[in-house]
Design an enzyme around this catalytic site. Sequence first.
Site, mmCIF file in Angstrom:
data_model
loop_
_atom_site.group_PDB
_atom_site.id
_atom_site.type_symbol
_atom_site.label_atom_id
_atom_site.label_comp_id
_atom_site.label_asym_id
_atom_site.label_seq_id
_atom_site.Cartn_x
_atom_site.Cartn_y
_atom_site.Cartn_z
ATOM 1 N N LYS A 19 0.876 -1.288 0.103
ATOM 2 C CA LYS A 19 -0.132 0.001 -0.117
ATOM 3 C C LYS A 19 0.918 1.190 0.043
ATOM 4 O O LYS A 19 0.572 2.329 -0.673
ATOM 5 C CB LYS A 19 -0.804 -0.006 1.261
ATOM 6 C CG LYS A 19 -1.925 1.062 1.394
ATOM 7 C CD LYS A 19 -2.676 0.994 2.782
ATOM 8 C CE LYS A 19 -3.496 2.189 2.783
ATOM 9 N NZ LYS A 19 -4.150 2.470 4.181
ATOM 10 N N TYR A 151 10.469 -19.444 5.204
ATOM 11 C CA TYR A 151 10.564 -17.838 5.018
ATOM 12 C C TYR A 151 11.847 -17.305 4.581
ATOM 13 O O TYR A 151 12.033 -16.568 3.602
ATOM 14 C CB TYR A 151 9.998 -16.946 6.148
ATOM 15 C CG TYR A 151 9.709 -15.683 5.661
ATOM 16 C CD1 TYR A 151 8.582 -15.122 5.217
ATOM 17 C CD2 TYR A 151 10.677 -14.719 6.214
ATOM 18 C CE1 TYR A 151 8.557 -13.879 4.928
ATOM 19 C CE2 TYR A 151 10.527 -13.458 6.042
ATOM 20 C CZ TYR A 151 9.434 -12.684 5.319
ATOM 21 O OH TYR A 151 9.244 -11.653 5.176
HETATM 22 N N1 NAI Z 1 6.696 -6.978 7.680
HETATM 23 C C1 NAI Z 1 7.661 -6.984 7.636
HETATM 24 O O1 NAI Z 1 8.452 -7.082 8.795
HETATM 25 C C2 NAI Z 1 8.465 -7.379 6.625
HETATM 26 C C3 NAI Z 1 8.179 -7.746 5.078
HETATM 27 N N2 NAI Z 1 8.639 -8.058 4.356
HETATM 28 C C4 NAI Z 1 8.119 -8.491 2.984
HETATM 29 O O2 NAI Z 1 7.269 -7.480 2.453
HETATM 30 C C5 NAI Z 1 6.005 -8.014 1.614
HETATM 31 C C6 NAI Z 1 4.856 -7.354 2.044
HETATM 32 O O3 NAI Z 1 4.526 -7.745 3.350
HETATM 33 P P1 NAI Z 1 3.916 -6.934 4.498
HETATM 34 O O4 NAI Z 1 3.214 -5.751 3.888
HETATM 35 O O5 NAI Z 1 4.582 -6.819 5.795
HETATM 36 O O6 NAI Z 1 2.506 -7.872 4.609
HETATM 37 P P2 NAI Z 1 1.084 -7.727 4.802
HETATM 38 O O7 NAI Z 1 0.396 -9.060 5.159
HETATM 39 O O8 NAI Z 1 0.828 -6.824 5.571
HETATM 40 O O9 NAI Z 1 0.427 -7.431 3.363
HETATM 41 C C7 NAI Z 1 0.513 -8.560 2.338
HETATM 42 C C8 NAI Z 1 -0.304 -8.089 1.036
HETATM 43 O O10 NAI Z 1 -0.080 -9.024 0.390
HETATM 44 C C9 NAI Z 1 -1.400 -9.767 0.055
HETATM 45 N N3 NAI Z 1 -1.248 -11.086 -0.517
HETATM 46 C C10 NAI Z 1 -0.999 -12.027 0.365
HETATM 47 N N4 NAI Z 1 -1.046 -13.116 -0.514
HETATM 48 C C11 NAI Z 1 -1.371 -12.806 -1.811
HETATM 49 C C12 NAI Z 1 -1.408 -13.781 -3.176
HETATM 50 N N5 NAI Z 1 -1.099 -14.854 -3.095
HETATM 51 N N6 NAI Z 1 -1.535 -12.939 -4.097
HETATM 52 C C13 NAI Z 1 -1.801 -11.540 -4.003
HETATM 53 N N7 NAI Z 1 -1.697 -10.782 -2.977
HETATM 54 C C14 NAI Z 1 -1.229 -11.553 -1.892
HETATM 55 C C15 NAI Z 1 -2.074 -9.677 1.322
HETATM 56 O O11 NAI Z 1 -3.606 -9.658 0.891
HETATM 57 C C16 NAI Z 1 -1.744 -8.128 1.778
HETATM 58 O O12 NAI Z 1 -2.382 -7.113 1.153
HETATM 59 C C17 NAI Z 1 6.403 -9.568 1.754
HETATM 60 O O13 NAI Z 1 7.152 -10.120 0.734
HETATM 61 C C18 NAI Z 1 7.054 -9.738 2.879
HETATM 62 O O14 NAI Z 1 7.687 -10.736 2.963
HETATM 63 C C19 NAI Z 1 9.980 -7.902 4.193
HETATM 64 C C20 NAI Z 1 10.714 -7.633 5.318
HETATM 65 C C21 NAI Z 1 9.872 -7.261 6.472
HETATM 66 C C1 LIG Z 2 9.650 -13.803 11.990
HETATM 67 C C2 LIG Z 2 9.548 -12.360 11.577
HETATM 68 C C3 LIG Z 2 9.714 -11.948 10.080
HETATM 69 C C4 LIG Z 2 9.254 -10.892 9.923
HETATM 70 C C5 LIG Z 2 9.303 -10.325 8.349
HETATM 71 C C6 LIG Z 2 10.630 -10.034 7.847
HETATM 72 O O1 LIG Z 2 11.078 -10.262 6.690
HETATM 73 C C7 LIG Z 2 11.634 -9.680 9.051
HETATM 74 C C8 LIG Z 2 12.852 -9.894 8.625
HETATM 75 C C9 LIG Z 2 13.781 -8.769 9.707
HETATM 76 C C10 LIG Z 2 15.112 -9.032 10.078
HETATM 77 C C11 LIG Z 2 15.840 -10.252 9.762
HETATM 78 C C12 LIG Z 2 16.786 -10.447 10.509
HETATM 79 C C13 LIG Z 2 17.914 -11.485 10.267
HETATM 80 C C14 LIG Z 2 19.135 -11.515 11.193
HETATM 81 C C15 LIG Z 2 20.129 -12.715 11.087
HETATM 82 O O2 LIG Z 2 20.524 -13.185 9.973
HETATM 83 C C16 LIG Z 2 21.049 -12.440 12.338
HETATM 84 O O3 LIG Z 2 22.058 -11.545 11.439
HETATM 85 C C17 LIG Z 2 20.657 -12.134 13.366
HETATM 86 C C18 LIG Z 2 21.947 -12.228 14.208
HETATM 87 C C19 LIG Z 2 21.529 -12.302 15.729
HETATM 88 C C20 LIG Z 2 21.887 -11.362 16.809
HETATM 89 O O4 LIG Z 2 22.313 -10.316 16.319
HETATM 90 O O5 LIG Z 2 21.220 -11.549 17.658
#
Ligand code: NAI
Ligand SMILES: CCCCCC(=O)CC\C=C/C=C/C=C/[C@@H](O)[C@@H](O)CCCC(=O)O
Length: 258
Positions: A19, A151
């Site tokens: 969004k 993941y």
């Molecule tokens: N929230 C976090 O901490 C992080 C998220 N990401 C990545 O960012 C991306 C977006 O995640 P968020 O915004 O956090 O998640 P969210 O759950 O808030 O939003 C995800 C959106 O994707 C849609 N969606 C899910 N499955 C779908 C499908 N099969 N086809 C089409 N749309 C679908 C959902 O309906 C929702 O609108 C993901 O790839 C996630 O892995 C990466 C790093 C950190």
């Molecule tokens: C389960 C939550 C997932 C949320 C969605 C994300 O994609 C978030 C990813 C965010 C951070 C990932 C960090 C990974 C770090 C590790 O590889 C390592 O660097 C951690 C080292 C441990 C430490 O410093 O304590």
Amino acid sequence: MELNGKIAVVTGAALGIGKAITEILLKNGAKVALLDVNETAGKSLKEALDKQYGQERTLFLNCNVESEEQIKAAFQKTADNFGGIDILCNNAGILNETTWEKTVSINLVGVIRGTYLALEHMSKLSGGRGGVIVNTASMAGLGPLLSCPVYTATKHGVIGFTRAMAAASTASGYGVRFNALCPGFVQTDLFTTIPSKLGQFSHLADATEKLAEKFGILTVSEVAESLLELVTDETKNGEAFLVFPQGKKYVTFPSFSS
Ligand SMILES: NC(=O)C1=CN([C@@H]2O[C@H](COP(=O)(O)OP(=O)(O)OC[C@H]3O[C@@H](n4cnc5c(N)ncnc54)[C@H](O)[C@@H]3O)[C@@H](O)[C@H]2O)C=CC1
Ligand SMILES: CCCCCC(=O)CC\C=C/C=C/C=C/[C@@H](O)[C@@H](O)CCCC(=O)O
């Protein structure tokens, strides 16, 4: 790349990071097709955006990135309606270690599927104008997150796929840049529902929570600002852009060339 008048597709656009990406692209002059499986949230976002930008600037298309047919139809509708595709943000993703095959199907296979189908519209080799594809990976694509191995694997896969496609594009003349966005923890539904999604690793939820406390939590706007950098900076191709609350940086990978 100047965004004014450019045509973008964002998957997972209805909520969270997607969004915010949609909003920043619109703010900078692009037209955006919002693809999502959540029709209620998608339609309500479009309604709000229509008031701000006018109804000609966006399309909402109900599309599951697990379905080749639905993506194909959504890209075709986008191209027919707006006149091509210049930008694709493969952003849709889930975290679920119980239904882990679905996690792979959406997070990795969905990105590959979306990329190949978009190239049919974007590649200069198939009559497109070129452009840029940004894949939302994660910091978990650069280092392991112990509470969610599958993941983690999908996000490592997204980064590898993005870097290989960037090299393939340069070597083949697609005229399309490929970059991966790698945020740390971000305040969205995906993040807040983690404890119930870890399956056999749920006993490790505390460790992840501690890690999030240590690293801090990003806002979706901070992530969208970084996306904008990857889309507009034409020198960036094959990059993994790490974004966390303390700053952002382009990741350096080992080089195996002599
Ligand atoms: N929230 C976090 O901490 C992080 C998220 N990401 C990545 O960012 C991306 C977006 O995640 P968020 O915004 O956090 O998640 P969210 O759950 O808030 O939003 C995800 C959106 O994707 C849609 N969606 C899910 N499955 C779908 C499908 N099969 N086809 C089409 N749309 C679908 C959902 O309906 C929702 O609108 C993901 O790839 C996630 O892995 C990466 C790093 C950190
Ligand atoms: C389960 C939550 C997932 C949320 C969605 C994300 O994609 C978030 C990813 C965010 C951070 C990932 C960090 C990974 C770090 C590790 O590889 C390592 O660097 C951690 C080292 C441990 C430490 O410093 O304590």
